[in-house]
Design an enzyme around this catalytic site. Structure first.
Site, PDB file in Angstrom:
ATOM      1  CG  ASP A 171      -5.761  96.608 -43.567  1.00  0.00           C
ATOM      2  OD1 ASP A 171      -5.110  97.041 -44.539  1.00  0.00           O
ATOM      3  OD2 ASP A 171      -6.618  95.707 -43.666  1.00  0.00           O
ATOM      4  CE  LYS A 196      -7.711  93.719 -52.615  1.00  0.00           C
ATOM      5  NZ  LYS A 196      -7.661  93.163 -51.318  1.00  0.00           N
TER       6      LYS A 196
HETATM    7  O1  P1T Z   1      -7.899  89.648 -50.227  1.00  0.00           O
HETATM    8  P1  P1T Z   1      -6.718  89.555 -49.314  1.00  0.00           P
HETATM    9  O2  P1T Z   1      -5.405  89.771 -50.001  1.00  0.00           O
HETATM   10  O3  P1T Z   1      -6.723  88.352 -48.438  1.00  0.00           O
HETATM   11  O4  P1T Z   1      -6.801  90.852 -48.346  1.00  0.00           O
HETATM   12  C1  P1T Z   1      -7.836  91.040 -47.412  1.00  0.00           C
HETATM   13  C2  P1T Z   1      -8.030  92.508 -47.147  1.00  0.00           C
HETATM   14  C3  P1T Z   1      -7.516  93.063 -45.989  1.00  0.00           C
HETATM   15  N1  P1T Z   1      -7.646  94.382 -45.709  1.00  0.00           N
HETATM   16  C4  P1T Z   1      -8.284  95.217 -46.569  1.00  0.00           C
HETATM   17  C5  P1T Z   1      -8.410  96.662 -46.215  1.00  0.00           C
HETATM   18  C6  P1T Z   1      -8.822  94.719 -47.757  1.00  0.00           C
HETATM   19  O5  P1T Z   1      -9.438  95.585 -48.576  1.00  0.00           O
HETATM   20  C7  P1T Z   1      -8.707  93.333 -48.058  1.00  0.00           C
HETATM   21  C8  P1T Z   1      -9.305  92.749 -49.286  1.00  0.00           C
HETATM   22  N2  P1T Z   1     -10.309  93.538 -49.868  1.00  0.00           N
HETATM   23  C9  P1T Z   1     -11.033  93.231 -50.983  1.00  0.00           C
HETATM   24  C10 P1T Z   1     -10.899  92.090 -51.675  1.00  0.00           C
HETATM   25  C11 P1T Z   1     -12.005  94.262 -51.390  1.00  0.00           C
HETATM   26  O6  P1T Z   1     -12.488  94.251 -52.531  1.00  0.00           O
HETATM   27  O7  P1T Z   1     -12.286  95.151 -50.555  1.00  0.00           O
END
Ligand code: P1T
Length: 380
Positions: A171, A196
């Site tokens: 990830d 992000k």
């Molecule tokens: O929110 P989404 O696009 O489904 O992604 C999930 C996700 C996966 N991996 C990491 C490292 C992440 O940080 C996230 C989502 N994180 C947040 C919403 C947060 O505030 O940490």
């Protein structure tokens, strides 16, 4: 082509043969006319493929030094697609410090479907091997980890994965390909919450996968098409646009991140500061080799070490916004224990350091003096 050029041109060949538009058009269409059954121009239905999404998927593959990109409706939808490669009885070794929603997907959905997860600390990669057995199919790495900013040695994990013929997925949400390129270090799958840094403007929810291997890409594409968790063309366009400024945004996130981390460390009302750029960070040596810089994500605990002091701090912020998510141009602050990591049981999260006084900052690209002034007044 170098990275900073790839963010702008990578994978974008002949994007608009009709009028030569510099950005790919947003193909807001469900379907495509056929002259005879099967007589189409490469697209038949927008779940299985859409030209705007393809433009983004090609860009994703290019910036990650991969061959095949796949875009999904969220980061979790992308992870869900990876887990659908496996069958009941298969085992997955995951870092124990990871986004709470990933943990929830693993334990609340896929454990129920028969996959087995082992959550372990991966800061010392040599400790992973003792958890590998004949059922192990995947090693899941998040680095830097969310929210404790631990660094995991991708190359060491890849050597283990190859030795035991298991897949390695990384990830890469916190680092982005600007800071580290996991496929070059031997990973098989890169996953992103494109919500992000890739999107970068807090206006899209999206996920992505990038791989090099054709057979793996075909299996993931089949899952994407068959399960249908795709992103829409408008969102594909926005993330494609975001990627074009990824390198300059990341440069500023890193510069501001360093200033904020150093400021926090010097402040009497702050206890621990977690940021991989500090020389005494336990995995600084790996971060230095594996990453180009140290990023704009920082976690810290208050000196008072209470829930109340953390809540008071985040409520007092004026330039930083108290909100879930990260990686946008604006600075955000979060309280992992009650927000992003609330789905991890208290004893589990406290074991890895996600205590009630922990605050996570996503340092944006505003003027660094305004950011530090804001933190100073909120701590005061
Ligand atoms: O929110 P989404 O696009 O489904 O992604 C999930 C996700 C996966 N991996 C990491 C490292 C992440 O940080 C996230 C989502 N994180 C947040 C919403 C947060 O505030 O940490």
């Amino acid at each position: 082509m170098k990275f900073n050029t790839k963010t702008i041109h990578g994978g974008q060949h002949n994007i608009d043969p009709a009028y030569g538009s510099v950005m790919p058009p947003i193909y807001q269409t469900t379907t495509y006319s056929q002259t005879t059954p099967g007589g189409h121009k490469g697209f038949e239905y927008s779940r299985s493929g859409n030209p705007t999404r393809t433009a983004l998927e090609n860009a994703l593959a290019s910036i990650e030094n991969g061959e095949y990109g796949l875009a999904f409706g969220s980061g979790l939808a992308a992870i869900d697609a990876v887990l659908k490669l496996f069958k009941p009885g298969d085992e997955i070794i995951s870092t124990n410090d990871l986004y709470g929603g990933s943990y929830r997907l693993f334990t609340k959905i896929f454990e129920g479907l028969g996959l087995k997860f082992r959550f372990i600390g991966m800061q010392d990669a040599s400790r992973i091997e003792e958890h590998i057995n004949k059922n192990t199919k995947l090693i899941w790495v998040e680095t830097p980890t969310n929210p404790m900013m631990n660094i995991i040695d991708i190359e060491a994990c890849s050597k283990l994965a190859k030795k035991h013929k298991v897949l390695l997925a990384v990830d890469n949400t916190f680092a982005t390909p600007y800071l580290q390129q996991p496929l070059d270090l031997g990973a098989d799958i890169i996953m992103h919450s494109a919500t992000k840094y890739l999107g970068g403007h807090s206006d899209v929810v999206m996920g992505s996968l990038v791989v090099k291997d054709k057979e793996l890409a075909d299996r993931l594409y089949f899952i994407q098409k068959a399960s249908g968790a795709i992103c829409g063309p408008q969102d594909a366009f926005l993330v494609l646009r975001g990627i074009k400024t990824l390198h300059i945004r990341m440069q500023r996130h890193c510069e501001n991140g360093e200033k904020v981390a150093k400021f926090l460390r010097s402040h009497p009302k702050v206890d621990k500061v977690y940021w991989p750029g500090f020389e005494d960070h336990p995995n600084h040596a790996i971060a230095k080799v594996q990453m180009k810089d140290f990023g704009g994500m920082i976690s810290f605990t208050t000196a008072e070490n209470t829930l109340e002091s953390a809540v008071k701090f985040v409520e007092n912020l004026k330039v930083f916004t108290l909100a879930e998510s990260l990686g946008g141009v604006e600075s955000l602050a979060g309280h992992p224990a009650s927000m992003t990591h609330a789905s991890i049981p208290k004893e589990e999260r406290e074991k890895i350091g996600v205590v009630d006084s922990l605050i996570r900052l996503s340092v944006g690209i505003e003027d660094d003096e305004d950011l530090i002034e804001d933190l100073k007044q909120a701590l005061g």
